[in-house]
Every structure is written in C-alpha cells, then in structure tokens.
Enzyme design. Sequence first.
Site, PDB file in Angstrom:
ATOM      1  N   GLY A  15       4.155  -2.050   2.522  1.00 20.37           N
ATOM      2  CA  GLY A  15       2.829  -1.907   1.939  1.00 20.37           C
ATOM      3  C   GLY A  15       2.272  -3.182   1.343  1.00 20.37           C
ATOM      4  O   GLY A  15       1.090  -3.245   0.995  1.00 20.37           O
ATOM      5  N   HIS A  16       3.099  -4.202   1.203  1.00 20.24           N
ATOM      6  CA  HIS A  16       2.668  -5.512   0.724  1.00 20.24           C
ATOM      7  C   HIS A  16       2.550  -6.501   1.886  1.00 20.24           C
ATOM      8  O   HIS A  16       1.634  -7.314   1.928  1.00 20.24           O
ATOM      9  CB  HIS A  16       3.662  -6.055  -0.306  1.00 20.24           C
ATOM     10  CG  HIS A  16       3.765  -5.234  -1.542  1.00 20.24           C
ATOM     11  ND1 HIS A  16       3.244  -5.624  -2.756  1.00 20.24           N
ATOM     12  CD2 HIS A  16       4.331  -4.018  -1.766  1.00 20.24           C
ATOM     13  CE1 HIS A  16       3.478  -4.694  -3.670  1.00 20.24           C
ATOM     14  NE2 HIS A  16       4.149  -3.713  -3.085  1.00 20.24           N
TER      15      HIS A  16
END
Length: 315
Positions: A15-16
């Site tokens: 997600g990063h």
Amino acid sequence: MAQLQVLLVTFPAQGHINPSLQFAKKLIGYGVHVTFMTAAAALNRMNKTSTVDGLSYASFSDGYDEGFKRGTVEPDHYMVEVKRCGSQSLRDFIAKSINQGTKFNCVVYCTLLPWVALVAREFQIPATFFWNQPASVLNVYYHSFKKGFEKVIKNGIEDSSVLMEFPGMPLLCRNDLPWFFINPNPFTMALPTFKEHFEVLDQEKTNPTVLVNSIDELEAEAMKAFENYNLVGIGPLIKNPSETSLGGVRVTKNEEGLVEGCEIKRCLELVMGGGERGEEIRKNAEKWKELTKEAAKENGSSDKNLKAFVDELSR
C-alpha cells in the site's frame, strides 16, 4: 542544466510501494530522474523486468534483508529495527552516491519513515514528506497531535453516537476515524510514528512542504485547516479506501473484528443493485472518475502542482 535527481524512500508494504511508484512515474514525466528505494526484501520481490527510463532502484536494510514470515516479528520491534538499520544504510547510500558524483536535489520520504528526513538533513539535502493518503486523514492526525483534539477523539471513540468536529471537515463519527485510533490495535507503534512525523516537520527552518492526495472540494477544505505547512495536492495518484468501507457502503465487522463473506456480498449487492442507493453510489463513482481525469490532465490541478514542485527543486 543537469538532470534533477530525486531519491524516493518508501515503507516496504504494497500500500506504500504502489502509490510511490505512481508518483515516481509522474516525476519522470517532468524530466526528473528518480531513484526508488525500499527495504531489500521488498525490493527483491518486486517485478522490475520492465525498465523505465529515468527510474533506478536501491534498497535499505530493515534488519530482515532475507525477509520473514508474517506473524513471526512483532510490529513494534520491526519499526525499531527499520529505523536503526535503515538510517545507517540510507546514510551509507547517500554518501556513496555523492562520492560517485550524484547529489540528490531532494529526498522524498513516505509515511512511517520520519527518520529519512533526519538523515537527509545530515547531508543538507532538502526532504519532502509524501503523505500517501487523503488530506482529510492527515487532518485528523494533525489536530490530534498538534491542536489538542485528543479529548474530542477519546469521547468519539468511547461513544459511537458522539459526532466529532474537525476544522475543514464534515462531522465524523467513531467509524470515520483512522483505524489506528481504535482499540484493539495491533500496530501500537503507528500513532507514535505519525506524531514523530509532525515533530520532524516542525524542525524545518521554513514552512515544510507535504505532498498529499487531493482532488475534490472536501480535500481542499481539509488542506486549508493546516497552519505553517505547505500542503501540495498532487492527487489522484492512489486509491486508498478505508478498510471499513466498500464502494460507499460501510461494511460491518463481526465480534472478532473480521468482515465475513456474507457481509461483503450484501454490500456488493447494494452497490450493484437497481435501488436508489445503488444508483446514487454509481453516480458518485462517475463523478470521482471525471474529477480524476480533470486533475490529471495537462494544466489540471495535479499537473500544475507537480510542475510547481519540480520547478522549485531546480532553483
């Protein structure tokens, strides 16, 4: 003029990594060379077979360069190690790059990595914080850690009927808060790390720049609520919905804190159904689609803000 060099350091989680890569590609489109850096184990798992001109890769150590099985390392211990090992390996990488003739114009660091900015300062390299979530989420953390809203949030958590008011935002209830505020929270290190981000930003000699995902009126109002920070809306680069929402419908967890398949089915049927609620949700989705196109196209809000950010780096 020499090509601008940006070192983009991101936390080793999907997600990063995904929004960071999207941001890297945007910068490359403006003629910037980006060195994308994440933890060694995460970098080794990435598919790097398709080369992109202007993009190179590097890694820092998080203490687990060969990786580890999920559940075998406590999150709090991991965050200590990623800071300890990551700081030193980042320091070594920047020093080596300088010795080889590469001086980064800027180090962009992502959520959960405030120590990156401290290392960049050692080499007198400007550091810019990339917040890979909406500005409204950052607003909640900002008022919690900087503006004394801890009691407001505590009351809202203890009583789900309480509505919380934050500057620049509509009234929120307990389920609208970032889930790190809600116990039980296995990632106890998250809130102290977010607080550290603000402490690092406040150490800047001038108003710090924070790159945020922002495209609509609500996000614009949330950005106005910040004092002494230069928030730059560069969205839409990501889609990062809350884990407790699905297409505009809030899902309900069971007693164990899990979302069951039947609950997901219920929400999908509501979203895709022919009822008034489903039609409203699909209409909103189309609105977001058009807003995204407008922001991303040439001379759109995202395009203008990114150009201004790159122009500032070249000065």
